[in-house]
Motif scaffolding. Structure first.
Motif, PDB file in Angstrom:
ATOM      1  N   ARG A  32       3.327   7.268  -0.694  1.00  8.25           N
ATOM      2  CA  ARG A  32       2.277   8.176  -0.212  1.00  8.25           C
ATOM      3  C   ARG A  32       2.787   9.017   0.954  1.00  8.25           C
ATOM      4  O   ARG A  32       2.499  10.210   1.058  1.00  8.25           O
ATOM      5  N   GLU A  33       3.547   8.409   1.839  1.00  9.44           N
ATOM      6  CA  GLU A  33       4.101   9.146   2.978  1.00  9.44           C
ATOM      7  C   GLU A  33       5.100  10.203   2.514  1.00  9.44           C
ATOM      8  O   GLU A  33       5.125  11.327   3.038  1.00  9.44           O
ATOM      9  N   ASN A  76       3.223  13.147   1.096  1.00  5.19           N
ATOM     10  CA  ASN A  76       2.652  13.960   2.162  1.00  5.19           C
ATOM     11  C   ASN A  76       3.698  14.871   2.793  1.00  5.19           C
ATOM     12  O   ASN A  76       3.412  16.020   3.138  1.00  5.19           O
ATOM     13  N   SER A 119       0.821  -1.198   0.000  1.00  4.10           N
ATOM     14  CA  SER A 119       0.000   0.000   0.000  1.00  4.10           C
ATOM     15  C   SER A 119       0.862   1.258   0.000  1.00  4.10           C
ATOM     16  O   SER A 119       1.812   1.376   0.759  1.00  4.10           O
ATOM     17  N   GLY A 120       0.502   2.187  -0.886  1.00  3.24           N
ATOM     18  CA  GLY A 120       1.216   3.454  -0.954  1.00  3.24           C
ATOM     19  C   GLY A 120       2.542   3.416  -1.671  1.00  3.24           C
ATOM     20  O   GLY A 120       3.299   4.381  -1.643  1.00  3.24           O
ATOM     21  N   SER A 121       2.842   2.321  -2.351  1.00  6.37           N
ATOM     22  CA  SER A 121       4.175   2.158  -2.956  1.00  6.37           C
ATOM     23  C   SER A 121       4.319   2.827  -4.318  1.00  6.37           C
ATOM     24  O   SER A 121       5.408   2.871  -4.881  1.00  6.37           O
ATOM     25  N   SER A 170      -2.433  -4.708  -3.569  1.00  6.62           N
ATOM     26  CA  SER A 170      -1.393  -4.843  -2.549  1.00  6.62           C
ATOM     27  C   SER A 170      -1.404  -6.242  -1.943  1.00  6.62           C
ATOM     28  O   SER A 170      -0.621  -6.552  -1.059  1.00  6.62           O
ATOM     29  N   ASN A 190       1.725  10.494   8.897  1.00  7.01           N
ATOM     30  CA  ASN A 190       1.079  10.072   7.646  1.00  7.01           C
ATOM     31  C   ASN A 190      -0.432  10.026   7.774  1.00  7.01           C
ATOM     32  O   ASN A 190      -1.155  10.259   6.828  1.00  7.01           O
ATOM     33  N   GLU A 224      -5.959  12.543   2.527  1.00  5.38           N
ATOM     34  CA  GLU A 224      -5.666  12.055   1.180  1.00  5.38           C
ATOM     35  C   GLU A 224      -6.163  13.033   0.134  1.00  5.38           C
ATOM     36  O   GLU A 224      -5.652  13.093  -0.970  1.00  5.38           O
ATOM     37  N   GLY A 279       4.733   4.263   5.181  1.00  8.92           N
ATOM     38  CA  GLY A 279       3.649   4.663   4.277  1.00  8.92           C
ATOM     39  C   GLY A 279       4.083   4.730   2.825  1.00  8.92           C
ATOM     40  O   GLY A 279       3.319   5.170   1.962  1.00  8.92           O
ATOM     41  N   ASN A 280       5.338   4.329   2.569  1.00  6.79           N
ATOM     42  CA  ASN A 280       5.881   4.261   1.213  1.00  6.79           C
ATOM     43  C   ASN A 280       5.781   5.603   0.471  1.00  6.79           C
ATOM     44  O   ASN A 280       5.997   6.653   1.059  1.00  6.79           O
TER      45      ASN A 280
END
Length: 299
Positions: A203-204, A207, A20-22, A127, A237, A242, A200-201
């Motif tokens: 996505r983090e 952010n 997730s978030g990768s 995922s 995160n 979002e 959080g990959n």
């Protein structure tokens, strides 16, 4: 990235797997952008966000009693690309209908009687381990083989540190364009960025770059402080919406400033002088800022 460029030149279906978030959506967008379909629509259907009774409507559209038509994702993506994200969450009965579309190259809208033919390139992502989902009966094996012509497996961000500079540049440019603000020059070799676990990959990371851009620090030291404090905050995160890019800049800046200054005040146990010195403000200016943001001072 090289693999995605080669795949872009084909018309084959693509399956993207990663945590997730990768950055699965980023890769799907890159494939579309580099393909001959890039002048047409890129449509996303998220299997994890749909109501169980709305999958057919969202995919195939509907012919209503009043004669109007609600177009589904397949028709919206005609001549372009459709990304079905988290396809592992789509129910088995809908999986069967997707398989039929891929086999027959046509479908009917809900309440419709005529066959609809579209020219869509399909990209799917998840995922989860689809092979395990097949074993436990949650995913159709025949559909898996249909969507998995080319497979791209993405590692977690902490295992591909070399991608971070490219991602920082990409997000910095995109966020500056969205907010119409100056693009910041962020040091790719910042030790906190390189050594962070990135649970959080991608996505983090996005952010973090968004927070820095909105706060608009004017020195490298202030940028470094924001990075340091943000990555030390366990719930960083989760605290960023979002959909934060959908709000005006003033509202987004106030939200981030309030969160950031609240964290600093707690860290320095309410000491205004120490907080002001750390964030690079005069005491009087910090007092005004706290009052304006509705942050209650404490001792």
């Amino acid at each position: 990235m090289n693999k995605s460029k080669k795949i872009s030149q084909t018309e084959s279906r693509v399956f993207i797997n990663g945590p997730s978030g990768s950055g699965k959506e980023l890769i799907a967008r890159k494939i579309h952008k580099n393909s001959s379909r890039n002048k047409n629509s890129f449509i996303i259907l998220n299997g994890a966000l749909l109501d169980s009774n709305k999958y057919e409507l969202e995919l195939f559209g509907e012919e209503k009693d009043n004669g109007s038509i609600s177009y589904g994702a397949l028709e919206k993506a005609n001549k372009g690309t459709l990304l079905i994200d988290q396809i592992s969450e789509i129910p088995l009965d809908i999986q069967s209908k997707i398989l039929r579309v891929l086999t027959d190259q046509k479908f009917k809208r809900v309440n419709g009687s005529n066959d609809i033919t579209v020219d869509v390139r399909l990209i799917c992502s998840t995922s989860k381990d689809l092979k395990k989902e097949i074993q436990i009966g949650n995913f159709r094996e025949d559909l898996f083989h249909r969507i998995n012509v080319f497979e791209i497996n993405i590692e977690p961000l902490n295992q591909r540190i070399s991608d971070i500079p490219l991602l920082i540049k990409y997000f910095s440019k995109k966020i500056s364009q969205n907010y119409n603000i100056k693009e910041l020059n962020i040091d790719n070799n910042n030790s906190y960025i390189l050594n962070h676990d990135w649970k959080g990959n991608v996505r983090e990371l996005r952010n973090l770059i968004e927070r820095i851009a909105i706060l608009q620090p004017d020195t490298n030291e202030k940028i470094s402080n924001i990075i340091k404090e943000s990555l030390k905050t366990d719930n960083f995160n989760d605290n960023i919406s979002e959909n934060s890019l959908s709000v005006p800049l003033k509202e987004a800046r106030e939200k981030f400033e309030k969160e950031y200054l609240t964290i600093q005040l707690k860290k320095f146990k309410g000491n205004i002088s120490k907080t002001a010195n750390f964030v690079g403000m005069e005491r009087s200016a910090l007092h005004r800022k706290l009052k304006g943001l509705g942050i209650k001072e404490f001792n």
